[in-house]
Write a protein that holds these residues in place. Structure first.
Motif, PDB file in Angstrom:
ATOM      1  N   ALA A 125       0.779  -1.302   0.018  1.00 55.14           N
ATOM      2  CA  ALA A 125       0.029  -0.045  -0.049  1.00 55.14           C
ATOM      3  C   ALA A 125       0.871   1.256   0.005  1.00 55.14           C
ATOM      4  O   ALA A 125       0.550   2.146  -0.817  1.00 55.14           O
ATOM      5  CB  ALA A 125      -0.905  -0.139   1.290  1.00 55.14           C
ATOM      6  N   ALA A 126       1.730   1.152   0.831  1.00 61.46           N
ATOM      7  CA  ALA A 126       2.867   2.258   0.793  1.00 61.46           C
ATOM      8  C   ALA A 126       3.447   2.692  -0.550  1.00 61.46           C
ATOM      9  O   ALA A 126       3.867   3.755  -0.849  1.00 61.46           O
ATOM     10  CB  ALA A 126       3.601   2.214   2.053  1.00 61.46           C
ATOM     11  N   LYS A 127       3.879   1.582  -1.167  1.00 57.32           N
ATOM     12  CA  LYS A 127       4.463   1.578  -2.432  1.00 57.32           C
ATOM     13  C   LYS A 127       3.527   2.172  -3.491  1.00 57.32           C
ATOM     14  O   LYS A 127       4.051   3.147  -4.344  1.00 57.32           O
ATOM     15  CB  LYS A 127       4.886   0.076  -2.899  1.00 57.32           C
ATOM     16  CG  LYS A 127       5.465   0.280  -4.294  1.00 57.32           C
ATOM     17  CD  LYS A 127       6.640   0.999  -4.607  1.00 57.32           C
ATOM     18  CE  LYS A 127       7.001   0.378  -6.214  1.00 57.32           C
ATOM     19  NZ  LYS A 127       7.998   1.434  -6.500  1.00 57.32           N
ATOM     20  N   THR A 129       4.444   5.844  -5.051  1.00 55.71           N
ATOM     21  CA  THR A 129       4.389   6.240  -6.719  1.00 55.71           C
ATOM     22  C   THR A 129       3.284   7.084  -7.175  1.00 55.71           C
ATOM     23  O   THR A 129       3.763   7.806  -7.935  1.00 55.71           O
ATOM     24  CB  THR A 129       3.950   4.530  -7.326  1.00 55.71           C
ATOM     25  OG1 THR A 129       4.964   3.688  -6.966  1.00 55.71           O
ATOM     26  CG2 THR A 129       4.002   4.748  -8.787  1.00 55.71           C
ATOM     27  N   SER A 130       2.041   7.009  -6.639  1.00 53.66           N
ATOM     28  CA  SER A 130       1.182   7.983  -7.036  1.00 53.66           C
ATOM     29  C   SER A 130       1.656   9.417  -6.836  1.00 53.66           C
ATOM     30  O   SER A 130       1.132  10.533  -7.402  1.00 53.66           O
ATOM     31  CB  SER A 130      -0.233   7.625  -6.579  1.00 53.66           C
ATOM     32  OG  SER A 130      -0.056   8.077  -4.966  1.00 53.66           O
ATOM     33  N   LEU A 131       2.485   9.542  -5.611  1.00 54.36           N
ATOM     34  CA  LEU A 131       2.808  10.723  -5.286  1.00 54.36           C
ATOM     35  C   LEU A 131       4.216  11.390  -5.875  1.00 54.36           C
ATOM     36  O   LEU A 131       4.734  12.168  -5.622  1.00 54.36           O
ATOM     37  CB  LEU A 131       2.918  11.031  -3.575  1.00 54.36           C
ATOM     38  CG  LEU A 131       1.636  10.989  -2.797  1.00 54.36           C
ATOM     39  CD1 LEU A 131       1.835  10.820  -1.357  1.00 54.36           C
ATOM     40  CD2 LEU A 131       0.554  12.062  -3.467  1.00 54.36           C
ATOM     41  N   HIS A 132       4.731  10.315  -6.443  1.00 53.64           N
ATOM     42  CA  HIS A 132       6.310  10.498  -6.930  1.00 53.64           C
ATOM     43  C   HIS A 132       7.123  10.821  -5.953  1.00 53.64           C
ATOM     44  O   HIS A 132       7.976  11.741  -6.154  1.00 53.64           O
ATOM     45  CB  HIS A 132       6.124  11.700  -8.184  1.00 53.64           C
ATOM     46  CG  HIS A 132       5.339  11.375  -9.386  1.00 53.64           C
ATOM     47  ND1 HIS A 132       5.414  10.312 -10.058  1.00 53.64           N
ATOM     48  CD2 HIS A 132       4.126  11.909  -9.808  1.00 53.64           C
ATOM     49  CE1 HIS A 132       4.359  10.154 -11.124  1.00 53.64           C
ATOM     50  NE2 HIS A 132       3.851  11.116 -10.728  1.00 53.64           N
ATOM     51  N   LYS A 186       3.653  11.848   5.589  1.00 53.65           N
ATOM     52  CA  LYS A 186       2.520  10.874   5.562  1.00 53.65           C
ATOM     53  C   LYS A 186       3.276   9.558   6.036  1.00 53.65           C
ATOM     54  O   LYS A 186       4.400   8.825   5.888  1.00 53.65           O
ATOM     55  CB  LYS A 186       2.129  10.490   4.307  1.00 53.65           C
ATOM     56  CG  LYS A 186       1.444  11.655   3.453  1.00 53.65           C
ATOM     57  CD  LYS A 186       1.189  11.335   2.057  1.00 53.65           C
ATOM     58  CE  LYS A 186       0.627  12.686   1.246  1.00 53.65           C
ATOM     59  NZ  LYS A 186       0.558  13.912   1.962  1.00 53.65           N
ATOM     60  N   ILE A 187       2.232   8.874   6.986  1.00 55.88           N
ATOM     61  CA  ILE A 187       2.625   7.577   7.711  1.00 55.88           C
ATOM     62  C   ILE A 187       1.404   6.531   7.723  1.00 55.88           C
ATOM     63  O   ILE A 187       0.384   7.164   7.897  1.00 55.88           O
ATOM     64  CB  ILE A 187       2.777   7.891   9.406  1.00 55.88           C
ATOM     65  CG1 ILE A 187       3.955   8.903   9.358  1.00 55.88           C
ATOM     66  CG2 ILE A 187       2.977   6.453  10.048  1.00 55.88           C
ATOM     67  CD1 ILE A 187       4.394   9.203  10.940  1.00 55.88           C
ATOM     68  N   VAL A 188       2.021   5.559   7.158  1.00 54.85           N
ATOM     69  CA  VAL A 188       0.981   4.395   6.779  1.00 54.85           C
ATOM     70  C   VAL A 188       1.186   3.251   8.140  1.00 54.85           C
ATOM     71  O   VAL A 188       2.305   3.148   8.321  1.00 54.85           O
ATOM     72  CB  VAL A 188       1.009   3.843   5.366  1.00 54.85           C
ATOM     73  CG1 VAL A 188       0.342   2.634   5.169  1.00 54.85           C
ATOM     74  CG2 VAL A 188       1.116   4.846   4.321  1.00 54.85           C
ATOM     75  N   LEU A 189       0.056   3.109   8.469  1.00 57.34           N
ATOM     76  CA  LEU A 189       0.228   2.076   9.704  1.00 57.34           C
ATOM     77  C   LEU A 189      -1.095   1.090   9.519  1.00 57.34           C
ATOM     78  O   LEU A 189      -2.021   1.333   9.049  1.00 57.34           O
ATOM     79  CB  LEU A 189      -0.197   2.817  11.039  1.00 57.34           C
ATOM     80  CG  LEU A 189       1.046   3.752  11.452  1.00 57.34           C
ATOM     81  CD1 LEU A 189       0.256   4.627  12.531  1.00 57.34           C
ATOM     82  CD2 LEU A 189       2.213   3.137  12.023  1.00 57.34           C
ATOM     83  N   GLY A 190      -1.113   0.031  10.235  1.00 60.58           N
ATOM     84  CA  GLY A 190      -2.062  -1.028  10.237  1.00 60.58           C
ATOM     85  C   GLY A 190      -2.973  -0.521  11.620  1.00 60.58           C
ATOM     86  O   GLY A 190      -2.662   0.202  12.408  1.00 60.58           O
ATOM     87  N   LYS A 191      -4.507  -0.813  11.227  1.00 62.66           N
ATOM     88  CA  LYS A 191      -5.192  -0.225  12.215  1.00 62.66           C
ATOM     89  C   LYS A 191      -4.793  -1.255  13.635  1.00 62.66           C
ATOM     90  O   LYS A 191      -4.449  -2.119  13.766  1.00 62.66           O
ATOM     91  CB  LYS A 191      -6.692  -0.832  11.995  1.00 62.66           C
ATOM     92  CG  LYS A 191      -7.144   0.021  10.971  1.00 62.66           C
ATOM     93  CD  LYS A 191      -8.525  -0.320  10.400  1.00 62.66           C
ATOM     94  CE  LYS A 191      -9.785  -0.435  11.233  1.00 62.66           C
ATOM     95  NZ  LYS A 191     -10.801  -0.598  10.808  1.00 62.66           N
TER      96      LYS A 191
END
Length: 153
Positions: free
Chosen positions: A16-18, A22-25, A86-91
């Motif tokens: 998901a982070a990849k 990628t979408s944000l370059h 931005k930080i991506v985490l699991g719930k």
């Protein structure tokens, strides 16, 4: 930045982070925080964390292992030092009164991560009889039937 743990959702978090990076370059970082408690993990679980970190590197991530007794503090300190936005985490896995009493890394980050967006990824829904019933009902949803091509032109 994505934070992974020694759980089954780690690889999904990396993927998901990849996609987000990628979408944000943007460049992206995969971080694992090793607390004294996590240093005592069984070898299989430690190997799984290392496998996911290697996988992230293959996808183009920078990987870091942070150490400290407080996961939230380590994550925030590193994020601020690297200007992470931005930080991506699991719930959080704790629910109800345990989460209220013991707290969670996610709750702390949301409260203290000023100017940092926090994204949560949930685990896949279990295939319970209720979920199967909902999926079966979805097939007969009038909106779905209405939007289907009629074959007339």
């Amino acid at each position: 930045m994505v934070c992974i743990g020694s759980n089954t959702i780690a690889e999904r978090l990396v993927r998901a982070a990849k996609r987000l990076a990628t979408s944000l370059h943007a460049q992206w970082i995969v971080a694992y925080v090793e607390t004294p408690e996590l240093q005592r993990l069984p070898a299989e679980r430690r190997d799984e964390v290392l496998r996911v970190l290697r996988f992230a590197e293959q996808l183009g991530a920078e990987t870091v292992t942070l150490s400290g007794p407080d996961m939230s503090k380590e994550i925030l300190g590193f994020a601020k030092s690297r200007n992470v936005t931005k930080i991506v985490l699991g719930k959080p896995s704790r629910r109800g009164w345990k989460r209220w009493v013991l707290g969670s890394v996610v709750d702390t980050l949301i409260t203290e991560a000023h100017n940092i967006n926090v994204y949560l990824l949930g685990s896949r829904a279990a295939k319970t009889p209720l979920n199967k019933k909902c999926q079966a009902q979805k097939r007969y949803d009038p909106v779905t039937l209405w939007d289907a091509p009629s074959g007339t032109g």
